[in-house]
Write a protein that holds these residues in place. Sequence first.
Motif, PDB file in Angstrom:
ATOM      1  N   ASP A  98      -4.259 -56.283  56.613  1.00 15.06           N
ATOM      2  CA  ASP A  98      -4.685 -57.681  56.516  1.00 15.06           C
ATOM      3  C   ASP A  98      -4.215 -58.369  55.231  1.00 15.06           C
ATOM      4  N   GLY A 100      -1.277 -58.866  54.384  1.00 18.72           N
ATOM      5  CA  GLY A 100      -0.065 -59.646  54.653  1.00 18.72           C
ATOM      6  C   GLY A 100       1.038 -59.292  53.677  1.00 18.72           C
ATOM      7  N   GLU A 101       1.853 -60.263  53.324  1.00 19.40           N
ATOM      8  CA  GLU A 101       2.932 -60.017  52.358  1.00 19.40           C
ATOM      9  C   GLU A 101       2.353 -59.967  50.953  1.00 19.40           C
ATOM     10  N   GLN A 116       4.961 -55.315  52.944  1.00 19.71           N
ATOM     11  CA  GLN A 116       4.127 -55.551  54.123  1.00 19.71           C
ATOM     12  C   GLN A 116       3.660 -54.179  54.612  1.00 19.71           C
TER      13      GLN A 116
END
Length: 146
Positions: A98, A100-101, A116
């Motif tokens: 969760d 993300g990047e 990621q």
Amino acid sequence: MAVDFSLYVRRAGLTLLNGDATLAAATGGRIYPPQRPANPVWPFVAWGVADVAPFDASCMTGAEVSLAVHVFAATDDDGAGEERAAAYAARVATVLVDAGEVDLSDYGCPVPAVAQFTWERTQVMQDATEADAFHAVVSIRAAIAA
């Protein structure tokens, strides 16, 4: 320039896991790097040693970092060790995916790079030395684009 991104991925991952109130409360804040204390109090989480493979493409470079996050839980008044290990392992996967990047420059990376996280699998097994204790292995892959 060749960069081993595993240190920066570890820093980012441990920061994310330590920053999760649910996981920190469940483990008493015992979330460790690969070098964990001798005889740690259970439950706890330990970041594993990474396996790094570089990649080059026509427009970018990067790496794939594969690692395991280890979760240890025993049966106690709050529940069965197997269920607790599985629940904490699921939380580890959720927190990392969760995110993300993740900008690795925030963690000391010398080149602009983002990671990621992907959850690959989890295995829960009975601990070899204790009948009511369990060890979950959460397999994670981090793709880094630099």
